[in-house]
Design a protein around this motif. Structure first.
Motif, PDB file in Angstrom:
ATOM      1  N   PRO A   6     -26.044  68.480 105.415  1.00 13.07           N
ATOM      2  CA  PRO A   6     -26.687  68.336 104.099  1.00 13.07           C
ATOM      3  C   PRO A   6     -26.361  69.524 103.196  1.00 13.07           C
ATOM      4  O   PRO A   6     -25.807  70.534 103.624  1.00 13.07           O
ATOM      5  CB  PRO A   6     -28.184  68.283 104.435  1.00 13.07           C
ATOM      6  N   LEU A   7     -26.765  69.396 101.938  1.00 14.10           N
ATOM      7  CA  LEU A   7     -26.445  70.398 100.927  1.00 14.10           C
ATOM      8  C   LEU A   7     -26.915  71.790 101.324  1.00 14.10           C
ATOM      9  O   LEU A   7     -26.154  72.764 101.237  1.00 14.10           O
ATOM     10  CB  LEU A   7     -27.059  69.985  99.579  1.00 14.10           C
ATOM     11  N   ALA A   8     -28.175  71.913 101.749  1.00 17.48           N
ATOM     12  CA  ALA A   8     -28.734  73.242 102.057  1.00 17.48           C
ATOM     13  C   ALA A   8     -27.956  73.940 103.162  1.00 17.48           C
ATOM     14  O   ALA A   8     -27.683  75.148 103.080  1.00 17.48           O
ATOM     15  CB  ALA A   8     -30.206  73.099 102.442  1.00 17.48           C
ATOM     16  N   ASP A   9     -27.572  73.185 104.184  1.00 17.80           N
ATOM     17  CA  ASP A   9     -26.820  73.794 105.289  1.00 17.80           C
ATOM     18  C   ASP A   9     -25.439  74.248 104.825  1.00 17.80           C
ATOM     19  O   ASP A   9     -24.955  75.312 105.240  1.00 17.80           O
ATOM     20  CB  ASP A   9     -26.682  72.787 106.431  1.00 17.80           C
ATOM     21  N   TYR A  10     -24.827  73.445 103.966  1.00 13.31           N
ATOM     22  CA  TYR A  10     -23.499  73.836 103.502  1.00 13.31           C
ATOM     23  C   TYR A  10     -23.558  75.064 102.602  1.00 13.31           C
ATOM     24  O   TYR A  10     -22.685  75.933 102.657  1.00 13.31           O
ATOM     25  CB  TYR A  10     -22.840  72.673 102.759  1.00 13.31           C
ATOM     26  N   GLU A  11     -24.625  75.151 101.783  1.00 13.48           N
ATOM     27  CA  GLU A  11     -24.771  76.334 100.936  1.00 13.48           C
ATOM     28  C   GLU A  11     -24.943  77.589 101.775  1.00 13.48           C
ATOM     29  O   GLU A  11     -24.426  78.668 101.431  1.00 13.48           O
ATOM     30  CB  GLU A  11     -25.955  76.148  99.989  1.00 13.48           C
ATOM     31  N   GLU A  12     -25.646  77.460 102.895  1.00 16.32           N
ATOM     32  CA  GLU A  12     -25.784  78.602 103.800  1.00 16.32           C
ATOM     33  C   GLU A  12     -24.429  79.006 104.372  1.00 16.32           C
ATOM     34  O   GLU A  12     -24.111  80.195 104.503  1.00 16.32           O
ATOM     35  CB  GLU A  12     -26.757  78.239 104.926  1.00 16.32           C
ATOM     36  N   MET A  13     -23.606  77.996 104.721  1.00 12.00           N
ATOM     37  CA  MET A  13     -22.254  78.287 105.217  1.00 12.00           C
ATOM     38  C   MET A  13     -21.411  78.974 104.149  1.00 12.00           C
ATOM     39  O   MET A  13     -20.626  79.892 104.434  1.00 12.00           O
ATOM     40  CB  MET A  13     -21.564  76.995 105.653  1.00 12.00           C
ATOM     41  N   LEU A  14     -21.547  78.519 102.877  1.00 16.46           N
ATOM     42  CA  LEU A  14     -20.783  79.125 101.795  1.00 16.46           C
ATOM     43  C   LEU A  14     -21.097  80.608 101.657  1.00 16.46           C
ATOM     44  O   LEU A  14     -20.217  81.447 101.462  1.00 16.46           O
ATOM     45  CB  LEU A  14     -21.071  78.414 100.474  1.00 16.46           C
ATOM     46  N   CYS A  15     -22.385  80.931 101.767  1.00  9.36           N
ATOM     47  CA  CYS A  15     -22.784  82.332 101.652  1.00  9.36           C
ATOM     48  C   CYS A  15     -22.239  83.149 102.820  1.00  9.36           C
ATOM     49  O   CYS A  15     -21.822  84.306 102.655  1.00  9.36           O
ATOM     50  CB  CYS A  15     -24.308  82.446 101.596  1.00  9.36           C
ATOM     51  N   LYS A  28     -21.715  77.263  90.612  1.00  9.88           N
ATOM     52  CA  LYS A  28     -21.157  78.290  89.720  1.00  9.88           C
ATOM     53  C   LYS A  28     -22.266  79.090  89.050  1.00  9.88           C
ATOM     54  O   LYS A  28     -22.217  80.326  88.999  1.00  9.88           O
ATOM     55  CB  LYS A  28     -20.264  77.627  88.673  1.00  9.88           C
ATOM     56  N   ASP A  29     -23.282  78.380  88.549  1.00  6.46           N
ATOM     57  CA  ASP A  29     -24.388  79.068  87.878  1.00  6.46           C
ATOM     58  C   ASP A  29     -25.201  79.908  88.856  1.00  6.46           C
ATOM     59  O   ASP A  29     -25.748  80.956  88.486  1.00  6.46           O
ATOM     60  CB  ASP A  29     -25.311  78.041  87.196  1.00  6.46           C
ATOM     61  N   ALA A  30     -25.306  79.450  90.125  1.00  7.33           N
ATOM     62  CA  ALA A  30     -26.101  80.175  91.122  1.00  7.33           C
ATOM     63  C   ALA A  30     -25.313  81.312  91.773  1.00  7.33           C
ATOM     64  O   ALA A  30     -25.883  82.069  92.565  1.00  7.33           O
ATOM     65  CB  ALA A  30     -26.588  79.199  92.193  1.00  7.33           C
ATOM     66  N   GLY A  31     -24.029  81.430  91.461  1.00  8.06           N
ATOM     67  CA  GLY A  31     -23.240  82.537  92.006  1.00  8.06           C
ATOM     68  C   GLY A  31     -22.662  82.288  93.380  1.00  8.06           C
ATOM     69  O   GLY A  31     -22.214  83.230  94.047  1.00  8.06           O
ATOM     70  N   TYR A  32     -22.633  81.026  93.828  1.00  8.90           N
ATOM     71  CA  TYR A  32     -22.016  80.725  95.120  1.00  8.90           C
ATOM     72  C   TYR A  32     -20.489  80.836  95.008  1.00  8.90           C
ATOM     73  O   TYR A  32     -19.921  80.598  93.927  1.00  8.90           O
ATOM     74  CB  TYR A  32     -22.367  79.305  95.563  1.00  8.90           C
ATOM     75  N   PRO A  33     -19.814  81.171  96.095  1.00  5.79           N
ATOM     76  CA  PRO A  33     -18.340  81.134  96.082  1.00  5.79           C
ATOM     77  C   PRO A  33     -17.870  79.701  95.846  1.00  5.79           C
ATOM     78  O   PRO A  33     -18.330  78.782  96.521  1.00  5.79           O
ATOM     79  CB  PRO A  33     -17.958  81.621  97.486  1.00  5.79           C
ATOM     80  N   LEU A  34     -17.010  79.509  94.886  1.00  5.25           N
ATOM     81  CA  LEU A  34     -16.543  78.165  94.544  1.00  5.25           C
ATOM     82  C   LEU A  34     -15.323  77.797  95.389  1.00  5.25           C
ATOM     83  O   LEU A  34     -14.299  78.487  95.361  1.00  5.25           O
ATOM     84  CB  LEU A  34     -16.197  78.082  93.058  1.00  5.25           C
ATOM     85  N   LYS A  35     -15.463  76.730  96.147  1.00  9.24           N
ATOM     86  CA  LYS A  35     -14.389  76.211  96.995  1.00  9.24           C
ATOM     87  C   LYS A  35     -14.118  74.753  96.615  1.00  9.24           C
ATOM     88  O   LYS A  35     -15.029  74.033  96.189  1.00  9.24           O
ATOM     89  CB  LYS A  35     -14.764  76.291  98.479  1.00  9.24           C
ATOM     90  N   PRO A  36     -12.884  74.279  96.752  1.00  9.81           N
ATOM     91  CA  PRO A  36     -12.562  72.892  96.380  1.00  9.81           C
ATOM     92  C   PRO A  36     -13.359  71.876  97.202  1.00  9.81           C
ATOM     93  O   PRO A  36     -13.622  72.076  98.385  1.00  9.81           O
ATOM     94  CB  PRO A  36     -11.072  72.780  96.682  1.00  9.81           C
ATOM     95  N   ILE A  37     -13.726  70.784  96.554  1.00 10.02           N
ATOM     96  CA  ILE A  37     -14.415  69.674  97.205  1.00 10.02           C
ATOM     97  C   ILE A  37     -13.511  68.450  97.091  1.00 10.02           C
ATOM     98  O   ILE A  37     -13.026  68.110  96.015  1.00 10.02           O
ATOM     99  CB  ILE A  37     -15.777  69.389  96.534  1.00 10.02           C
TER     100      ILE A  37
END
Length: 845
Positions: A827-836, A666-675
């Protein structure tokens, strides 16, 4: 002397004078005049009204009452009449006095007010000139007490106003019809009801023309009979409102006939507009007809009966079809329902029915025997109808045929506990059987069979031949199985056998040899002669373990040793050869350090929208990178964590880590999706879970809808009371609940009925078998998707690995896809790339 006597003095006064004796005549006239004046004086003195004679200057010359005050109810002897006249009347009365002096009489109404006036309030003053021989010599003022007349007049006006208001309020009018004169008199409300302009001339013939054509002849006949025979009448008919011809009104008429000279003379009557009442009645009839139509066409039988007499007062058409009994019998036989209950359920149903006496609604399921002899499952819901005194007067019920639902439920339960190719119990049922035998503390052995190099048959001859081989081998194993033996299919090429024994393990080994020989016999399938061998691992209860997992793992460990010895043999478990047990020992030892040192990490497997390929969320999956064993999968360390109760710490860590990560996104501005988080049922049983999650959501300021909790269906059913209460509290926070591994539990449909979950995750065991050739799993998945859609749940398909599976699910409007076809857990980094990126690209694209 009579008034009409021609010889009296007054008669003589107005007769013609005779021609002779003029003097005598004149004397007679003078006498008559005096007598006439006496008459006038007597009239004035005894007149009930106050008569006062005034001079031209306004002075009182005479009065007919001893005291003016007496006339006005005033005790004082002397009173000034002018002082009693209110100021507002003085000017017009003064002008009337002057006009009387000029010879013109006038009349004025006035109101006496003030404390002095006690007797009259309303009066009429008449001003009359007094003539002398040549001129006006004064003015008479006659004051008439009109108080009572005024009161009556005001009362009549008031009654008339009230009558008009009452008629308007009641939509009622009155009328009179003079028959001989053909004259019709109507009240204002009469005109309003018919929509007639009050200035319009109305006749009875015209009114008859306003009546609806279908009612006109009946009304005219009754009216004419009243005119001829004098019959009073009541009638109802329809009219068209004259100000709006499309506005149909419903009218009631009541008329009474008055007679004169032995013939009907007058009709007096009332007319009432009861359109609203009639429309309400028609609407009520329409509503009742609609309700009856609905009740008769619902896929359920509706009934109502009197509580005391048990007499059925209503039975829908569908009840007749459900019971296969004539509707007449349902109404006539008060014991009809009791008679159709299946004998196996009658006692239980009647006992449960007694709860109705407490005024409680009742819902239960049982079987009935219909009129045609067929047996059905029904859902019976009964509601007591209680009066104001708390007494039950009626019973209202709904009967639904749930036979197909029960059959489907039994089928789903069967396929969730049995292998579809061999119809043998599956791994889930095997586990349950092992647990039961452990509870019985009976000695038994588990034989874990693995067909050697069976993948060669799959790859070279295809799945159809391989499935036929499995079927034939299952038949062979069933043929040699002892009566108390148990056979289950675990996987593609694995079986398990449970054997009871008494101190003599050699019999188990002998059976293992027989099994190897039986499977090793040549097998002819579709002109292929095949030779299949098997390896067997054996563990014994209680020597090799007292828990289900321990016994199964040790049997598998023994199978591994048999494979290492060259296959086509059997091996009993030996702890010296148990490599997995050594690994488990190290993992259990190092797990406590891993929690303290936070060596765990979360991987994320995206959940992709089937229709668009967009990422809609992810499941958080815990991983452990061990210094010696490397990446340890959850299926190895999670069971250990549950055994030693470290699962609570691990589950809490996952919750905290997930909430913290959502805040970072949220703070980094990523799209927030349910986990979604897959929690162990053990953690749901431990107190404090709801408080922990609420605390983390508040601390990190994360909306509850971004968190989803997954719980396996089978685990829920074992602990439904406490677990369901916890899940309900989580849903009240706004957290969504997902049922994981749907279809592998024990009572899936019943669970969906009892608990309102948000998401349904179809287990991968069904998804992986979706092929064009496997219609059974395809039908099951289709049915589950349709079921979830109907009850408002979202669908997540797990384990989707092939395009054929994806296309099948997309075509059936599956909501979300989770599986290797789009992405493995990353891993986290790969998922963040997918989110973007927002989209997940399927493999091979």
């Amino acid at each position: 002397m009579t008034p009409y006597d021609k010889e009296d003095s007054l008669g003589k006064l107005f007769s013609s004078p005779p021609s002779q004796n003029q003097e005598s005549h004149n004397n007679a006239v003078e006498g008559i005049k005096k007598e006439l004046l006496n008459h006038y004086a007597s009239l004035a003195m005894h007149h009930p009204d106050l008569i006062v004679a005034f001079s031209p200057e306004g002075e009182i010359l005479s009065q007919n009452k001893e005291s003016i005050g007496e006339f006005f109810g005033i005790v004082v002897d002397e009173i000034d009449l002018k002082s009693l006249i209110p100021e507002t009347y003085k000017a017009p009365l003064t002008n009337a006095f002057k006009q009387a002096l000029k010879g013109q009489s006038e009349r004025h109404e006035l109101k006496f007010e003030g404390e002095q006036v006690k007797k009259i309030v309303q009066a009429c003053a008449t001003f009359i000139p007094i003539w002398g021989s040549e001129k006006i010599v004064g003015v008479y003022i006659i004051i008439e007490d009109t108080s009572e007349i005024k009161e009556l007049s005001e009362e009549l006006k008031k009654h008339k106003t009230h009558l008009i208001a009452a008629q308007n309020l009641a939509s009622m009018g009155s009328w009179e019809y003079i028959i001989t004169d053909e004259v019709l008199f109507c009240s204002p409300s009469f005109y309003t009801i018919f929509g007639i302009d009050p200035s319009e001339e109305v006749s009875m013939k015209k009114v008859l023309k306003y009546i609806h054509p279908n009612d006109r002849e009946k009304a005219r006949t009754i009216y004419n009979r009243a005119l001829k025979e004098g019959n009073s009448y009541k009638i109802e008919y329809r009219i068209y409102h004259q100000q709006d011809e499309n506005k149909l009104r419903y009218i009631r008429i009541q008329a009474e006939v008055l007679w004169r000279n032995n013939i009907p003379w007058k009709l007096i009557g009332v007319v009432m507009d009861y359109t609203e009442e009639k429309n309400l009645e028609l609407e009520l009839h329409h509503t009742l007809d609609s309700m009856v139509h609905i009740l008769n066409n619902l896929d359920a039988g509706i009934w109502m009966k009197e509580y005391n007499t048990n007499r059925v007062t209503y039975a829908s058409k569908q009840l007749e079809e459900l019971l296969h009994l004539p509707i007449e019998k349902i109404y006539e036989d008060s014991r009809v329902w009791e008679n159709v209950i299946h004998p196996d359920f009658k006692e239980r149903v009647m006992r449960k029915q007694s709860k109705v006496l407490e005024g409680k609604a009742l819902k239960h399921r049982y079987q009935i025997v219909c009129g045609d002899g067929s047996v059905k499952w029904v859902l019976d819901q009964t509601l007591p109808w209680v009066d104001n005194d708390g007494n039950i007067t009626h019973l209202f019920g709904v009967i639904v045929d749930i036979t197909e639902e029960r059959d489907m439920q039994d089928h789903l339960r069967y396929i969730s506990t049995h292998d579809e190719i061999t119809d043998l119990p599956n791994q889930q049922t095997l586990h349950k059987t092992v647990e039961r035998l452990i509870d019985d503390e009976a000695p038994f052995a588990i034989l874990h069979l693995d067909l050697d190099r069976f993948h060669v048959i799959n790859h070279s001859l295809g799945y159809q031949v391989a499935d036929m081989v499995i079927q034939r081998l299952a038949e062979r194993l069933t043929g040699i199985l002892p009566k108390d033996g148990y056979l289950a299919r675990l996987d593609n090429n694995e079986f398990a056998i449970i054997m009871r024994y008494h101190d003599d393990k050699e019999k188990i080994f002998e059976f293992a040899k027989l099994t190897i020989q039986t499977i090793g016999k040549a097998l002819l399938v579709l002109d292929y002669e095949l030779n299949v061998t098997t390896s067997i691992g054996i563990s014994f209860h209680p020597e090799d373990g007292t828990s289900k997992l321990k016994l199964l793992e040790n049997a598998y460990s023994a199978l591994y040793q048999a494979k290492k010895q060259g296959s086509n043999t059997y091996q009993a478990y030996s702890c010296s050869n148990d490599i997995s047990s050594y690994k488990k020992l190290l993992l259990e030892k190092d797990m406590r350090k891993a929690i303290v040192n936070e060596e765990f990490q979360l991987y994320y497997q995206p959940q992709v929208e089937a229709a668009t390929g967009s990422i809609q969320g992810a499941e958080a999956l815990i991983r452990w990178r061990h210094s010696e064993w490397g990446m340890v999968p959850p299926n190895e360390f999670i069971p250990l964590a549950e055994e030693n109760h470290l699962i609570h710490h691990i589950s809490d860590w996952v919750i905290r880590k997930t909430c913290a990560q959502l805040r970072q996104w949220k703070d980094a501005g990523y799209p927030l999706k349910p986990i979604s988080i897959n929690l162990s049922p053990l953690r749901l049983l431990k107190r404090g879970l709801v408080e922990l999650i609420k605390e983390q959501l508040t601390f990190y300021q994360i909306p509850a809808e971004l968190l989803e909790i997954e719980i396996t269906e089978s685990s829920l059913l074992k602990n439904d009371i406490s677990v369901l209460k916890t899940l309900e509290e989580l849903r009240n926070l706004g957290i969504k609940i997902a049922i994981d591994d749907f279809g592998t539990g024990y009572a899936s449909l019943n669970y969906l009925h009892e608990f309102e979950a948000d998401i349904l995750k179809i287990d991968q065991i069904f998804i992986q078998n979706i092929t064009s050739a496997n219609k059974k799993d395809a039908a099951i998945v289709s049915a589950v998707i349709h079921l979830a859609k109907e009850i408002g749940m979202r669908i997540v398909a797990e384990g989707v690995e092939e395009k054929e599976q994806y296309d099948f699910l997309k075509e059936r409007n599956c909501d979300l896809i989770q599986g290797y076809y789009f992405s493995k857990p990353v891993p986290l980094a790969d998922y963040e790339e997918m989110l973007c990126r927002g989209l997940s690209i399927p493999k091979g694209n």
